[in-house]
Design a protein around this motif. Sequence first.
Motif, PDB file in Angstrom:
ATOM      1  N   LYS A 184      13.354  72.792 -57.525  1.00  0.00           N
ATOM      2  CA  LYS A 184      13.858  73.085 -56.046  1.00  0.00           C
ATOM      3  C   LYS A 184      14.658  71.978 -55.747  1.00  0.00           C
ATOM      4  O   LYS A 184      15.355  72.341 -54.678  1.00  0.00           O
ATOM      5  CB  LYS A 184      12.487  73.660 -55.312  1.00  0.00           C
ATOM      6  N   LYS A 217      12.401  82.005 -62.400  1.00  0.00           N
ATOM      7  CA  LYS A 217      12.845  82.817 -61.170  1.00  0.00           C
ATOM      8  C   LYS A 217      13.483  82.114 -60.041  1.00  0.00           C
ATOM      9  O   LYS A 217      14.281  82.204 -59.256  1.00  0.00           O
ATOM     10  CB  LYS A 217      11.678  83.622 -60.188  1.00  0.00           C
ATOM     11  N   ASP A 218      12.768  80.679 -60.006  1.00  0.00           N
ATOM     12  CA  ASP A 218      12.984  79.663 -58.977  1.00  0.00           C
ATOM     13  C   ASP A 218      14.509  79.512 -59.629  1.00  0.00           C
ATOM     14  O   ASP A 218      15.303  79.252 -58.493  1.00  0.00           O
ATOM     15  CB  ASP A 218      12.170  78.524 -58.899  1.00  0.00           C
ATOM     16  N   VAL A 220      16.798  80.959 -60.922  1.00  0.00           N
ATOM     17  CA  VAL A 220      18.017  82.095 -60.605  1.00  0.00           C
ATOM     18  C   VAL A 220      17.879  81.953 -58.848  1.00  0.00           C
ATOM     19  O   VAL A 220      19.110  81.886 -58.545  1.00  0.00           O
ATOM     20  CB  VAL A 220      17.512  83.478 -60.920  1.00  0.00           C
ATOM     21  N   GLU A 221      16.832  82.138 -58.115  1.00  0.00           N
ATOM     22  CA  GLU A 221      16.887  82.328 -56.755  1.00  0.00           C
ATOM     23  C   GLU A 221      17.379  81.016 -56.028  1.00  0.00           C
ATOM     24  O   GLU A 221      18.105  81.158 -55.051  1.00  0.00           O
ATOM     25  CB  GLU A 221      15.590  82.765 -56.205  1.00  0.00           C
ATOM     26  N   ILE A 222      16.820  80.075 -56.406  1.00  0.00           N
ATOM     27  CA  ILE A 222      16.931  78.802 -55.806  1.00  0.00           C
ATOM     28  C   ILE A 222      18.171  77.609 -56.248  1.00  0.00           C
ATOM     29  O   ILE A 222      18.951  77.110 -55.614  1.00  0.00           O
ATOM     30  CB  ILE A 222      15.736  77.817 -55.865  1.00  0.00           C
ATOM     31  N   PHE A 243      12.557  91.486 -62.894  1.00  0.00           N
ATOM     32  CA  PHE A 243      13.629  90.700 -61.782  1.00  0.00           C
ATOM     33  C   PHE A 243      14.603  89.978 -62.663  1.00  0.00           C
ATOM     34  O   PHE A 243      16.085  90.246 -62.211  1.00  0.00           O
ATOM     35  CB  PHE A 243      12.754  89.250 -61.333  1.00  0.00           C
ATOM     36  N   ARG A 247      18.546  91.683 -62.049  1.00  0.00           N
ATOM     37  CA  ARG A 247      19.523  90.593 -61.860  1.00  0.00           C
ATOM     38  C   ARG A 247      20.635  90.595 -62.863  1.00  0.00           C
ATOM     39  O   ARG A 247      21.657  89.894 -62.606  1.00  0.00           O
ATOM     40  CB  ARG A 247      19.021  89.324 -61.490  1.00  0.00           C
TER      41      ARG A 247
END
Length: 343
Positions: A184, A217-218, A220-222, A243, A247
């Motif tokens: 992050k 997941k982080d 990709v999303e963050i 997910f 995506r």
Amino acid sequence: MQKLFSQNIRDLLKVDLHRHLDCSVRWSTLVELAPQVGIELALTAQGQKDQFLITKPMKDLGSVLNKFLNAQKILASEEILTRIAFEVCEDAFNDGVRILELRYAPTFIAEDHEHLSFEKIHTALVKGLEMAKKRLPMAVGLICIIQRTKSYEDAVKVVDFAIDHKDTFIALDLADNEENFDPKIFAPLFQKAKKAGLRITVHSGEAPNHLAATWVKDSVEILGAERIGHGIQIIRDPIIMQFVRDRKIPLEVCPISNFLTQSFPTYESHPIRKLIENGILVTINSDDPGVFATTLTDDYDVLHQVHGFTLQDFKRANEIAFNASFIAENEKARFKKDFFDHV
């Protein structure tokens, strides 16, 4: 099942999206150059292999990354960097690769090589790649790596350098051992790179950690990852697997590497078939063929022998990889007919 044999697997035209330039030095070049950079070679052939190569499973990913440091010492001059960049392309071409994405970490090569600035390193590598592209019919792209184990200040320098050289970099990556390094904190840097026009791939979900799927997941999303390097541990979490599928995030899977780093204990237990059956976009890649003493053909051979991959399986993986490649469409276009029946 359509039967394949090793000798014609090498003839298949291939896409390799995940190959570390700085850990793909040709074995003969390693042995030749080691004494020139002050490395005393072992007296026996096996001893020399033990110094540089990883041919048997290591206890974990961290142990593998430490072994890379021996080969890193070879990367000691601009002339050497140009030579190895050319040879990496030549070796890939001779193994059937026509679309090749190479990645390197400026901080990794510069470590203990104070005379090599990021600029000198990059210029030397690009020179080798340009030599290869003039002589060999292949498309080659270069990805810049942030080492997550270095300081944040180092990461800032790497990202700024990549953006300043976005004419010769196609993407930004985050690599090294994920454990104890939360992705992050790098979000602002990846947002900056993406805004500047660089594509994003992230090493994630490689090591067998109970948090590995969440890290994917982080990423990709963050971090905005469009592809995931490895990502195989999503098999642990059906929700995150869905997910990734929804995506349409391709995974850069490296079967032999995953065994040598003990991401999975055996070739048989590798989840590549289950990932494909669950609708995940899977590509097949070599990772570190120099240090692993392998070729991409060896990865194909493992998948054929152990997981029953057919010509159609390989064709599908290469179609996915071709479409997922960050190399400019006009550069890939001349090879499109090699990977698709209808152009």
